[in-house]
Design a protein around this motif. Structure first.
Motif, PDB file in Angstrom:
ATOM      1  N   ALA A   1       0.833  -1.204   0.000  1.00 47.57           N
ATOM      2  CA  ALA A   1       0.000   0.000   0.000  1.00 47.57           C
ATOM      3  C   ALA A   1       0.868   1.255   0.000  1.00 47.57           C
ATOM      4  O   ALA A   1       0.563   2.236  -0.690  1.00 47.57           O
ATOM      5  CB  ALA A   1      -0.940  -0.007   1.203  1.00 47.57           C
ATOM      6  N   ALA A   2       1.965   1.233   0.753  1.00 44.45           N
ATOM      7  CA  ALA A   2       2.868   2.382   0.788  1.00 44.45           C
ATOM      8  C   ALA A   2       3.516   2.598  -0.579  1.00 44.45           C
ATOM      9  O   ALA A   2       3.687   3.741  -1.022  1.00 44.45           O
ATOM     10  CB  ALA A   2       3.933   2.180   1.855  1.00 44.45           C
ATOM     11  N   LYS A   3       3.872   1.507  -1.265  1.00 44.82           N
ATOM     12  CA  LYS A   3       4.462   1.625  -2.600  1.00 44.82           C
ATOM     13  C   LYS A   3       3.445   2.142  -3.610  1.00 44.82           C
ATOM     14  O   LYS A   3       3.782   2.900  -4.510  1.00 44.82           O
ATOM     15  CB  LYS A   3       4.981   0.263  -3.078  1.00 44.82           C
ATOM     16  N   LEU A   4       2.194   1.733  -3.473  1.00 45.00           N
ATOM     17  CA  LEU A   4       1.157   2.111  -4.425  1.00 45.00           C
ATOM     18  C   LEU A   4       0.585   3.505  -4.157  1.00 45.00           C
ATOM     19  O   LEU A   4      -0.222   3.987  -4.946  1.00 45.00           O
ATOM     20  CB  LEU A   4       0.021   1.090  -4.394  1.00 45.00           C
ATOM     21  N   GLU A   5       0.990   4.130  -3.056  1.00 42.39           N
ATOM     22  CA  GLU A   5       0.395   5.400  -2.645  1.00 42.39           C
ATOM     23  C   GLU A   5       0.511   6.485  -3.710  1.00 42.39           C
ATOM     24  O   GLU A   5      -0.433   7.205  -3.970  1.00 42.39           O
ATOM     25  CB  GLU A   5       1.048   5.878  -1.343  1.00 42.39           C
ATOM     26  N   GLY A   6       1.653   6.597  -4.361  1.00 44.52           N
ATOM     27  CA  GLY A   6       1.839   7.671  -5.336  1.00 44.52           C
ATOM     28  C   GLY A   6       1.606   7.260  -6.776  1.00 44.52           C
ATOM     29  O   GLY A   6       1.847   8.038  -7.690  1.00 44.52           O
TER      30      GLY A   6
ATOM     31  N   GLY B   1       4.862  -2.720 -12.682  1.00 43.82           N
ATOM     32  CA  GLY B   1       5.726  -3.490 -11.793  1.00 43.82           C
ATOM     33  C   GLY B   1       5.084  -3.924 -10.492  1.00 43.82           C
ATOM     34  O   GLY B   1       5.771  -4.360  -9.577  1.00 43.82           O
ATOM     35  N   TYR B   2       3.764  -3.828 -10.386  1.00 43.64           N
ATOM     36  CA  TYR B   2       3.057  -4.237  -9.176  1.00 43.64           C
ATOM     37  C   TYR B   2       2.146  -5.407  -9.518  1.00 43.64           C
ATOM     38  O   TYR B   2       1.286  -5.306 -10.382  1.00 43.64           O
ATOM     39  CB  TYR B   2       2.215  -3.086  -8.607  1.00 43.64           C
ATOM     40  N   ASN B   3       2.324  -6.517  -8.819  1.00 43.76           N
ATOM     41  CA  ASN B   3       1.511  -7.699  -9.074  1.00 43.76           C
ATOM     42  C   ASN B   3       0.336  -7.704  -8.092  1.00 43.76           C
ATOM     43  O   ASN B   3       0.498  -8.038  -6.926  1.00 43.76           O
ATOM     44  CB  ASN B   3       2.360  -8.967  -8.924  1.00 43.76           C
ATOM     45  N   VAL B   4      -0.843  -7.317  -8.588  1.00 42.62           N
ATOM     46  CA  VAL B   4      -2.037  -7.248  -7.758  1.00 42.62           C
ATOM     47  C   VAL B   4      -3.119  -8.095  -8.416  1.00 42.62           C
ATOM     48  O   VAL B   4      -3.359  -7.985  -9.616  1.00 42.62           O
ATOM     49  CB  VAL B   4      -2.527  -5.782  -7.609  1.00 42.62           C
ATOM     50  N   ASP B   5      -3.761  -8.948  -7.633  1.00 42.03           N
ATOM     51  CA  ASP B   5      -4.834  -9.784  -8.145  1.00 42.03           C
ATOM     52  C   ASP B   5      -6.023  -8.907  -8.532  1.00 42.03           C
ATOM     53  O   ASP B   5      -6.408  -8.005  -7.800  1.00 42.03           O
ATOM     54  CB  ASP B   5      -5.251 -10.802  -7.076  1.00 42.03           C
ATOM     55  N   ARG B   6      -6.616  -9.195  -9.692  1.00 41.06           N
ATOM     56  CA  ARG B   6      -7.714  -8.365 -10.196  1.00 41.06           C
ATOM     57  C   ARG B   6      -8.945  -8.436  -9.298  1.00 41.06           C
ATOM     58  O   ARG B   6      -9.757  -7.515  -9.278  1.00 41.06           O
ATOM     59  CB  ARG B   6      -8.084  -8.750 -11.616  1.00 41.06           C
ATOM     60  N   LYS B   7      -9.083  -9.500  -8.519  1.00 47.12           N
ATOM     61  CA  LYS B   7     -10.242  -9.647  -7.635  1.00 47.12           C
ATOM     62  C   LYS B   7     -10.192  -8.671  -6.462  1.00 47.12           C
ATOM     63  O   LYS B   7     -11.192  -8.433  -5.808  1.00 47.12           O
ATOM     64  CB  LYS B   7     -10.341 -11.074  -7.115  1.00 47.12           C
ATOM     65  N   LEU B   8      -9.019  -8.109  -6.206  1.00 48.82           N
ATOM     66  CA  LEU B   8      -8.869  -7.168  -5.102  1.00 48.82           C
ATOM     67  C   LEU B   8      -9.173  -5.733  -5.516  1.00 48.82           C
ATOM     68  O   LEU B   8      -9.216  -4.835  -4.680  1.00 48.82           O
ATOM     69  CB  LEU B   8      -7.442  -7.240  -4.554  1.00 48.82           C
TER      70      LEU B   8
END
Length: 147
Positions: free
Chosen positions: A69-74, A106-113
């Protein structure tokens, strides 16, 4: 009817939550699909013991979610879509396109989230909510542009 969830279900609860649902929903959908079990006294005791043993693992999962979450903040995304001359998107932009765009960044996030508040059918700026953990969520701004 009280049930114990075996997995996260959007708008209902998270894994290992004890929730109350209507008996038809529990008997006809949740239990046969393997998404929940009946919350009997013995099942509650087993759940309490399992949670006690898994507390360290859950804390690690939460800290990993907070780091992400901290990495995705900006992060701000730009998603290209085929549009008409008036700016209407053919189809709509979904969580799949957002997940692919995050993957390219460069962020691996599941689409269901990934959760969208309303359907994205026009060009413009929108926000998507990433539910990384039951206590950690991030709002990601994205812009839909014409290809």
């Amino acid at each position: 009817m009280e049930v114990i969830l075996k997995e996260d279900i959007l708008n209902l609860g998270y894994k290992d939550d004890i929730i109350t649902v209507k008996s038809g929903y529990g008997r006809n959908y949740l239990i046969p699909q393997g998404k929940a079990v009946i919350a009997s006294e013995s099942a509650k005791k087993v759940l309490a013991e399992n949670l006690k043993q898994r507390a360290h693992k859950l804390e690690k999962m939460k800290s990993n979610a907070q780091e992400l979450a901290a990495k995705l903040e900006g992060v701000s995304l730009t998603i290209g879509a085929k549009t008409s001359s008036t700016g209407k998107v053919f189809g709509s932009v979904t969580n799949i396109q957002i997940a692919e765009s995050l993957e390219k960044a460069g962020y691996n996030v599941d689409r269901k989230l990934i959760l969208l508040k309303e359907p994205v059918k026009e060009t413009g700026s929108y926000k998507a909510i990433l539910k990384l953990h039951k206590e950690v969520s991030v709002e990601i701004p994205f812009e839909v542009v014409s290809e």
